[in-house]
Write a protein that holds these residues in place. Structure first.
Motif, PDB file in Angstrom:
ATOM      1  N   GLY A  93     -50.128  27.291  44.420  1.00 22.20           N
ATOM      2  CA  GLY A  93     -50.982  28.342  43.870  1.00 22.20           C
ATOM      3  C   GLY A  93     -51.407  28.048  42.451  1.00 22.20           C
ATOM      4  N   SER A  94     -50.469  27.570  41.635  1.00 22.21           N
ATOM      5  CA  SER A  94     -50.788  27.266  40.242  1.00 22.21           C
ATOM      6  C   SER A  94     -51.792  26.117  40.147  1.00 22.21           C
ATOM      7  CB  SER A  94     -49.507  26.920  39.482  1.00 22.21           C
ATOM      8  OG  SER A  94     -48.597  27.993  39.504  1.00 22.21           O
ATOM      9  N   ALA A  95     -51.594  25.098  40.984  1.00 17.98           N
ATOM     10  CA  ALA A  95     -52.508  23.948  40.944  1.00 17.98           C
ATOM     11  C   ALA A  95     -53.920  24.363  41.337  1.00 17.98           C
ATOM     12  CB  ALA A  95     -51.995  22.843  41.869  1.00 17.98           C
ATOM     13  N   ILE A  96     -54.030  25.133  42.427  1.00 18.88           N
ATOM     14  CA  ILE A  96     -55.361  25.563  42.869  1.00 18.88           C
ATOM     15  C   ILE A  96     -55.981  26.503  41.843  1.00 18.88           C
ATOM     16  CG2 ILE A  96     -56.577  26.866  44.656  1.00 18.88           C
ATOM     17  CD1 ILE A  96     -54.555  25.794  46.664  1.00 18.88           C
ATOM     18  N   PHE A  97     -55.145  27.401  41.290  1.00 19.55           N
ATOM     19  CA  PHE A  97     -55.676  28.331  40.292  1.00 19.55           C
ATOM     20  C   PHE A  97     -56.155  27.595  39.054  1.00 19.55           C
ATOM     21  CE2 PHE A  97     -56.336  32.268  38.234  1.00 19.55           C
ATOM     22  CZ  PHE A  97     -55.911  32.115  36.922  1.00 19.55           C
ATOM     23  N   MET A  98     -55.401  26.593  38.602  1.00 21.56           N
ATOM     24  CA  MET A  98     -55.817  25.835  37.427  1.00 21.56           C
ATOM     25  C   MET A  98     -57.124  25.092  37.691  1.00 21.56           C
ATOM     26  SD  MET A  98     -53.995  26.384  34.826  1.00 21.56           S
ATOM     27  CE  MET A  98     -54.686  25.052  33.855  1.00 21.56           C
ATOM     28  N   ALA A  99     -57.254  24.506  38.891  1.00 24.41           N
ATOM     29  CA  ALA A  99     -58.502  23.831  39.232  1.00 24.41           C
ATOM     30  C   ALA A  99     -59.659  24.830  39.257  1.00 24.41           C
ATOM     31  CB  ALA A  99     -58.368  23.137  40.588  1.00 24.41           C
ATOM     32  N   PHE A 100     -59.423  25.991  39.877  1.00 25.04           N
ATOM     33  CA  PHE A 100     -60.472  27.018  39.919  1.00 25.04           C
ATOM     34  C   PHE A 100     -60.789  27.529  38.515  1.00 25.04           C
ATOM     35  CE2 PHE A 100     -62.937  30.244  42.004  1.00 25.04           C
ATOM     36  CZ  PHE A 100     -62.869  31.345  41.150  1.00 25.04           C
ATOM     37  N   PHE A 101     -59.735  27.690  37.686  1.00 18.00           N
ATOM     38  CA  PHE A 101     -59.951  28.199  36.324  1.00 18.00           C
ATOM     39  C   PHE A 101     -60.807  27.236  35.511  1.00 18.00           C
ATOM     40  CE2 PHE A 101     -59.139  30.339  32.422  1.00 18.00           C
ATOM     41  CZ  PHE A 101     -58.937  29.347  31.474  1.00 18.00           C
ATOM     42  N   THR A 125     -62.166  36.836  41.629  1.00 14.83           N
ATOM     43  CA  THR A 125     -62.149  35.728  42.597  1.00 14.83           C
ATOM     44  C   THR A 125     -60.985  34.783  42.316  1.00 14.83           C
ATOM     45  OG1 THR A 125     -64.563  35.863  42.693  1.00 14.83           O
ATOM     46  CG2 THR A 125     -63.528  33.895  43.620  1.00 14.83           C
ATOM     47  N   GLY A 126     -60.693  34.531  41.031  1.00 20.22           N
ATOM     48  CA  GLY A 126     -59.565  33.662  40.679  1.00 20.22           C
ATOM     49  C   GLY A 126     -58.234  34.253  41.100  1.00 20.22           C
ATOM     50  N   ALA A 127     -58.065  35.577  40.885  1.00 20.38           N
ATOM     51  CA  ALA A 127     -56.819  36.227  41.302  1.00 20.38           C
ATOM     52  C   ALA A 127     -56.663  36.174  42.817  1.00 20.38           C
ATOM     53  CB  ALA A 127     -56.800  37.674  40.811  1.00 20.38           C
ATOM     54  N   ALA A 128     -57.762  36.421  43.538  1.00 20.44           N
ATOM     55  CA  ALA A 128     -57.706  36.336  44.997  1.00 20.44           C
ATOM     56  C   ALA A 128     -57.396  34.914  45.454  1.00 20.44           C
ATOM     57  CB  ALA A 128     -59.037  36.810  45.591  1.00 20.44           C
ATOM     58  N   ALA A 129     -58.002  33.935  44.773  1.00 20.92           N
ATOM     59  CA  ALA A 129     -57.730  32.526  45.122  1.00 20.92           C
ATOM     60  C   ALA A 129     -56.274  32.178  44.859  1.00 20.92           C
ATOM     61  CB  ALA A 129     -58.650  31.613  44.319  1.00 20.92           C
ATOM     62  N   LEU A 130     -55.718  32.712  43.761  1.00 17.38           N
ATOM     63  CA  LEU A 130     -54.312  32.448  43.447  1.00 17.38           C
ATOM     64  C   LEU A 130     -53.403  33.005  44.529  1.00 17.38           C
ATOM     65  CD1 LEU A 130     -52.071  31.507  41.526  1.00 17.38           C
ATOM     66  CD2 LEU A 130     -52.271  33.701  40.359  1.00 17.38           C
ATOM     67  N   LEU A 131     -53.622  34.261  44.922  1.00 19.47           N
ATOM     68  CA  LEU A 131     -52.773  34.870  45.946  1.00 19.47           C
ATOM     69  C   LEU A 131     -52.928  34.164  47.287  1.00 19.47           C
ATOM     70  CD1 LEU A 131     -53.315  38.654  45.101  1.00 19.47           C
ATOM     71  CD2 LEU A 131     -51.339  37.228  44.552  1.00 19.47           C
ATOM     72  N   LEU A 132     -54.169  33.857  47.646  1.00 17.23           N
ATOM     73  CA  LEU A 132     -54.409  33.186  48.922  1.00 17.23           C
ATOM     74  C   LEU A 132     -53.785  31.795  48.946  1.00 17.23           C
ATOM     75  CD1 LEU A 132     -55.786  33.247  51.679  1.00 17.23           C
ATOM     76  CD2 LEU A 132     -57.853  32.347  50.600  1.00 17.23           C
ATOM     77  N   SER A 133     -53.939  31.047  47.841  1.00 18.20           N
ATOM     78  CA  SER A 133     -53.355  29.699  47.797  1.00 18.20           C
ATOM     79  C   SER A 133     -51.836  29.758  47.797  1.00 18.20           C
ATOM     80  CB  SER A 133     -53.858  28.958  46.554  1.00 18.20           C
ATOM     81  OG  SER A 133     -53.502  29.658  45.375  1.00 18.20           O
ATOM     82  N   ALA A 134     -51.258  30.763  47.114  1.00 11.46           N
ATOM     83  CA  ALA A 134     -49.801  30.901  47.131  1.00 11.46           C
ATOM     84  C   ALA A 134     -49.304  31.226  48.537  1.00 11.46           C
ATOM     85  CB  ALA A 134     -49.376  31.986  46.149  1.00 11.46           C
ATOM     86  N   LEU A 135     -50.024  32.117  49.245  1.00 16.23           N
ATOM     87  CA  LEU A 135     -49.638  32.464  50.611  1.00 16.23           C
ATOM     88  C   LEU A 135     -49.739  31.252  51.532  1.00 16.23           C
ATOM     89  CD1 LEU A 135     -48.850  34.551  52.726  1.00 16.23           C
ATOM     90  CD2 LEU A 135     -51.274  35.127  52.965  1.00 16.23           C
TER      91      LEU A 135
END
Length: 473
Positions: free
Chosen positions: A22-30, A174-184
């Motif tokens: 989740g952190s990796a995907i969120f950082m890339a999205f951020f 969208t970033g928060a949703a991406a974080l939760l979805l990627s973590a799940l």
């Protein structure tokens, strides 16, 4: 605070994997959103400045087309036309040479802005901040025979800020949703990936409880975890084989502990020569022989118990022994058996000082240590046993003047089957088992044993044991 620390340091690999993914995907999205947000902002700001500059140019051209004799009255008459040229959120001001306002055209809902006047010689466009808002300001001179002044246009970037604010919230959500979805997704993927690891962990626990028979079920997946399972199964097979070999070797080595038997043999020889005619020799030799025969039986039993030492513990709650008496007996036996060595006992403990250990175990430890000292020392050298005590412990030190042990091997000599000089050990009949037995026995009583270099030569083995507690007091 500690609860938060535990939450941020989860022990589950699934949660760690989910957080990492989740952190990796969120950082890339951020990072992508960050650059995209600023790129869009820069593009929109350029568009606003271009449109603003175009309006300023159109008004300038309009005044030039009226000719060099334009008057302030003509400018007043052109208010409707300037309103058509200007954007709805723009404010147009006509200033005289001193900066005094002569005319202002402003939208109905637009607030008034106070901008300090600065004379200009040519068209200028500036971006400033006023009351937390971005504002574009443009000036251009008006030159004629009857009126000289300036055109000033003010445009707050309301549309720009509204769009950027909406874009910011849209990207944040969208970033928060991406974080939760990627973590799940990371958690679900991790749960699937580590299923073979869970099986491996269960197999290890089963092996810990029940022995080496359990194996990990091989999966059809050709990945690193499957390879790890295969390596684990192969390793456990090798360990089980090695364990059985060591167990068999311990049983065989029990027959090689010759020292008690040699003591017994010596007394029987003495009995055969002189005991028939001397009743005192007969009685002493028979008594010692029976003691040594009993000790041989116990030693064999102890070696067999050593193979099960990790699973079984002997009841040693009431164990105690007078270390002076036990040490004195073993030294007398060795002095009788090895008459070409000098054995010394230095006693610094009280007469009734007792250690927390069974008598037969202390005798077994002393036999092992003295036997090693004899094996690796030359004849006519001194072997010394020092007894001392301090606080709640007693110390037994065995010093010899033999070949010694290399520094890098001092900590390894207590490992089972470890021999410093394998060729000489075989020559002397050693199997690298004695010090391992001694170490295990001492450890069972909460004591310690260590080997050091003796000065000037030889080896010093120090045993530390707890003092026995009299439970009748």
């Amino acid at each position: 605070m500690s609860k938060w620390k535990r939450w941020f340091k989860p022990s589950s690999l699934k949660i760690k994997w989910a957080l990492a993914a989740g952190s990796a995907i969120f950082m890339a999205f951020f990072l992508f959103s960050f650059f995209q947000y600023h790129a869009i902002g820069k593009w929109m700001l350029d568009e606003e400045e271009n449109n603003f500059s175009r309006v300023l140019d159109e008004i300038t051209v309009f005044f030039k087309q009226r000719g060099p004799d334009i008057e302030l009255k003509d400018i007043y008459d052109s208010r409707d036309l300037m309103k058509q040229i200007a954007e709805k959120d723009q404010t147009i001001r006509i200033l005289d040479r001193q900066g005094k306002q002569e005319l202002e055209i402003r939208g109905e809902n637009e607030p008034a802005f106070y901008i300090p006047f600065q004379p200009v010689r040519d068209k200028t466009v500036k971006l400033i901040e006023s009351d937390g808002k971005k504002v574009l300001i443009g000036h251009t001179p008006i030159l004629s025979k009857k009126f000289n002044g300036y055109v000033e246009i003010i445009q707050p970037l309301n549309r720009y800020e509204k769009i950027m604010n909406n874009l910011f919230w849209m990207m944040s959500i969208t970033g928060a949703a991406a974080l939760l979805l990627s973590a799940l997704l990371g958690y679900l993927m991790a749960k699937n990936f580590i299923r073979p690891l869970n099986k491996l962990s269960e197999a290890m626990r089963s092996i810990e409880r029940n022995g080496f028979q359990r194996r990990v079920e091989n999966s059809n997946a050709h990945d690193e975890i499957s390879e790890l399972s295969q390596i684990f199964n192969k390793m456990m097979s090798e360990i089980e084989k090695s364990f059985r070999q060591q167990q068999q070797f311990v049983e065989d080595a029990s027959h090689e502990l010759r020292t008690p038997i040699q003591v017994l043999e010596g007394h029987l020889s003495l009995l055969n020569r002189w005991g028939k005619k001397d009743p005192s020799i007969l009685e002493e030799s028979l008594h010692v022989s029976l003691e040594e025969l009993d000790r041989v039986k116990r030693l064999v039993g102890e070696l067999l118990e050593l193979s099960r030492a990790d699973r079984e513990m002997t009841d040693i709650e009431n164990a105690k022994v007078n270390i002076k008496d036990a040490s004195d007996k073993i030294i007398r036996d060795f002095a009788f058996l090895h008459q070409d060595y000098v054995f010394q006992l230095k006693n610094e403990v009280k007469q009734n000082s007792e250690a927390f250990i069974l008598k037969r175990h202390l005798e077994q430890v002393l036999v092992i240590l003295l036997d090693n000292a004899v094996k690796y020392s030359e004849p006519h050298t001194s072997i010394e046993v020092l007894l001392s005590e301090y606080d709640e412990h007693v110390l037994i030190e065995v010093r010899d003047e033999g070949i010694g042990i290399p520094e890098e091997d001092l900590q390894k000599v207590f490992d089972r089957f470890y021999r410093v000089d394998k060729a000489r050990s075989r020559e002397k009949g050693g199997y690298g088992l004695g010090l391992a037995i001694a170490s295990k026995l001492i450890f069972n009583y909460g004591g310690t044993i260590e080997a050091k270099k003796n000065q000037p030569a030889g080896t010093l083995v120090r045993v530390k044991l707890k003092k026995a507690i009299d439970r009748n007091e």
